[in-house]
Design a protein around this motif. Sequence first.
Motif: not given
Length: 262
Positions: A120-124, A143-145
């Motif tokens: 997972a990562d916040l940045d698209p 995708e998410g914080d």
Amino acid sequence: MDAETYDGLVARLRAAGCVFAEDEARLLLEAASGDRLEKLVLRRVAGEPLEYVVGWVDFAGVRVVLDPGVFIPRQRTTFLVDLAAAVVPAGALVVDLCCGSGALGLAIRSRHPSVELHAADLDPVAVACARRNLEPVGGTVHEGDLDAPLPERLRGRVDVLVANVPYVPSAAIALMPPESRDHEPRDTVDGGGDGLDVVRRLAALAPRWLAPGGTVLVETGADQAQAAAGVFAGAGLRAAIHHDEERGATVVMATCEAGEFG
């Protein structure tokens, strides 16, 4: 390889300040020729990181696709991969948070093909890059914080949680090499006042995702390790510090004692 082209390219790279000009010249010549090669060389001599220019990086035994604007995995972080791979049980569930390109998860998956892998990562932009790396090997990227986008069914089942979180103190960003400072997103390296802001968030969330006996691993600076270990201990995990002098790497490993959470 044309010797005249190679020698001329090495000279241009040296003049631009590239320390490993010979190696970089070989990689650029492998990546392109003609007009496209010239475009790549111009990007490199202008200071863009080589990994963005050629579009990949060799990391912990795997080739990781890399897009501009995505954090470039450091070779010192292969120490974290080695430590994580050593504690992955058969049929494990592995999660890679702040995954960036997905390099950590990809390297672990290459050594343990049977793992169920989530990242997972916040940045698209990073998420799109990670999907290019992980979906071909069966990984799933969210995708998410931090842990916010993880499926609820993973709660309490994660055997190994790796997270290459930002840990550079905010005031030290200006001292970083220009390649990183000018080309990588600040939020991929900036860890707040003491560099441990995201480490604290990771420690707080880890217990609810780890299986009994599960382990979370995070890289820190050597001078931050004791404080980081204390943060994980404060979250109820058993923390240990590992150093690798040759790679200049420090990793905090924290384990959820069997039966402690649930």
